[in-house]
Motif scaffolding. Structure first.
Motif, PDB file in Angstrom:
ATOM      1  N   THR A 113       0.827  -1.200   0.000  1.00  0.00           N
ATOM      2  CA  THR A 113       0.000   0.000   0.000  1.00  0.00           C
ATOM      3  C   THR A 113       0.862   1.250   0.000  1.00  0.00           C
ATOM      4  O   THR A 113       0.684   2.151  -0.817  1.00  0.00           O
ATOM      5  CB  THR A 113      -0.942   0.003   1.214  1.00  0.00           C
ATOM      6  OG1 THR A 113      -1.761  -1.174   1.165  1.00  0.00           O
ATOM      7  CG2 THR A 113      -1.827   1.227   1.209  1.00  0.00           C
ATOM      8  N   SER A 114       1.835   1.307   0.896  1.00  0.00           N
ATOM      9  CA  SER A 114       2.671   2.504   0.984  1.00  0.00           C
ATOM     10  C   SER A 114       4.166   2.210   1.016  1.00  0.00           C
ATOM     11  O   SER A 114       4.974   3.129   0.950  1.00  0.00           O
ATOM     12  CB  SER A 114       2.300   3.308   2.245  1.00  0.00           C
ATOM     13  OG  SER A 114       2.489   2.524   3.407  1.00  0.00           O
ATOM     14  N   GLY A 115       4.550   0.944   1.111  1.00  0.00           N
ATOM     15  CA  GLY A 115       5.960   0.599   1.171  1.00  0.00           C
ATOM     16  C   GLY A 115       6.615   0.588  -0.196  1.00  0.00           C
ATOM     17  O   GLY A 115       5.963   0.516  -1.238  1.00  0.00           O
ATOM     18  N   SER A 149       1.474   0.398 -10.458  1.00  0.00           N
ATOM     19  CA  SER A 149       1.190   1.197  -9.271  1.00  0.00           C
ATOM     20  C   SER A 149       0.211   2.322  -9.580  1.00  0.00           C
ATOM     21  O   SER A 149       0.187   2.872 -10.682  1.00  0.00           O
ATOM     22  CB  SER A 149       2.485   1.776  -8.712  1.00  0.00           C
ATOM     23  OG  SER A 149       3.377   0.731  -8.356  1.00  0.00           O
ATOM     24  N   GLY A 150      -0.594   2.660  -8.571  1.00  0.00           N
ATOM     25  CA  GLY A 150      -1.541   3.760  -8.676  1.00  0.00           C
ATOM     26  C   GLY A 150      -1.707   4.405  -7.321  1.00  0.00           C
ATOM     27  O   GLY A 150      -1.022   4.053  -6.357  1.00  0.00           O
ATOM     28  N   PRO A 151      -2.598   5.349  -7.185  1.00  0.00           N
ATOM     29  CA  PRO A 151      -2.824   6.021  -5.907  1.00  0.00           C
ATOM     30  C   PRO A 151      -3.227   5.021  -4.819  1.00  0.00           C
ATOM     31  O   PRO A 151      -4.177   4.249  -4.992  1.00  0.00           O
ATOM     32  CB  PRO A 151      -3.967   6.995  -6.210  1.00  0.00           C
ATOM     33  CG  PRO A 151      -3.890   7.220  -7.688  1.00  0.00           C
ATOM     34  CD  PRO A 151      -3.441   5.905  -8.267  1.00  0.00           C
ATOM     35  N   GLY A 152      -2.492   5.003  -3.708  1.00  0.00           N
ATOM     36  CA  GLY A 152      -2.810   4.129  -2.595  1.00  0.00           C
ATOM     37  C   GLY A 152      -2.464   2.677  -2.807  1.00  0.00           C
ATOM     38  O   GLY A 152      -2.807   1.823  -1.979  1.00  0.00           O
TER      39      GLY A 152
END
Length: 267
Positions: free
Chosen positions: A217-219, A232-235
């Motif tokens: 998610t954020s790593g 990859s996309g937002p979030g």
């Protein structure tokens, strides 16, 4: 049925054993596959209560445990007395093994049937164990060497390290623990690694044939395999693709941890 109570160093030899259940608190435990007769050697025992050994000749079941230490009660012993046991068991390689430890370290080596190890904070080493294997810990680390067969690992904060593994199935789940694996995948091998905040590092041979999907998610996501596509996309971050001809499957997922997929040496 035979029963012994052990209050100090002692050595026992048994008839055929097909199932072993062993539970200790602190100290060291080694359960080793051997072609010799089944044996128990207690090198040290510091406890107000004796270790109880029960052997059933008819069912070929062997139990080595403190009477009041149950599988469900392992976690509660962290805040109680630390009974120290140093013991080595040698059993046939086809013996089914259930081993439970609280803060003790445990080594289980060479078995080919069903192996289950449950611990709280002690380190667990699985050496050359095949068949169906499960390891469950709270904060204790697990190291697997020369793994074959199936391994299911579950932990809260314990780390998992798989060195020189050739799994049929590998499923690892941890909240904050780190997962580090050095694998050779079978054509039908399936690997699923999941953490919340723990990092994941996977090393595969450069000529591996597998369908790969890694997500966070954020790593941060890192791969030295150029053929993976960035989706990859937002979030959400992901890398996926087919390496070689595919067949095997690898999935690595984390919420905030980093995932690294690296090339290793070919088999």
């Amino acid at each position: 049925m035979q029963q012994w109570t052990i209050e100090g160093p002692e050595r026992l030899t048994f008839g055929p054993v097909t199932s072993l259940d062993v539970r200790i608190v602190a100290g060291k435990l080694a359960v080793l596959a051997s072609d010799g007769p089944p044996t128990l050697e207690v090198a040290d025992l510091e406890s107000a209560s004796p270790l109880v050994v029960t052997y059933d000749e008819d069912t070929r079941e062997l139990s080595v445990a403190f009477k009041d230490l149950t599988w469900d009660g392992l976690l509660g012993w962290l805040r109680r007395d630390r009974r120290k046991t140093v013991a080595t068991l040698t059993m046939p390689k086809q013996c089914a093994v259930n081993a439970g430890v609280v803060s003790a370290s445990a080594v289980v080596a060479g078995f080919e049937n069903n192996t289950q190890v449950k611990g709280v904070s002690g380190e667990i080493v699985l050496d050359g164990v095949s068949g169906k294997v499960s390891a469950h810990t709270v904060s204790g680390d697990v190291e697997s060497r020369a793994m074959e067969g199936d391994l299911a690992f579950n932990s809260v904060s314990g780390d998992l390290t798989v060195a020189d593994g050739t799994p049929r199935r590998l499923r690892a789940n941890t909240v904050s623990g780190r997962i580090t694996t050095d694998l050779r995948l079978r054509p039908t091998g399936h690997v699923t690694l999941t953490t919340v905040s723990g990092d994941i590092l996977v090393r595969l041979p450069e000529d591996v044939e597998a369908d790969v999907r890694i997500r966070s998610t954020s790593g941060r996501l890192v791969s030295t395999f150029e053929k993976l596509s960035n989706e990859s996309g937002p979030g959400s971050k992901s890398l996926s693709g087919r390496l070689g001809g595919g067949m095997a499957a690898l999935s690595a997922t984390t919420v905030s941890g980093e995932v690294a997929l690296l090339k290793g040496e070919n088999a």
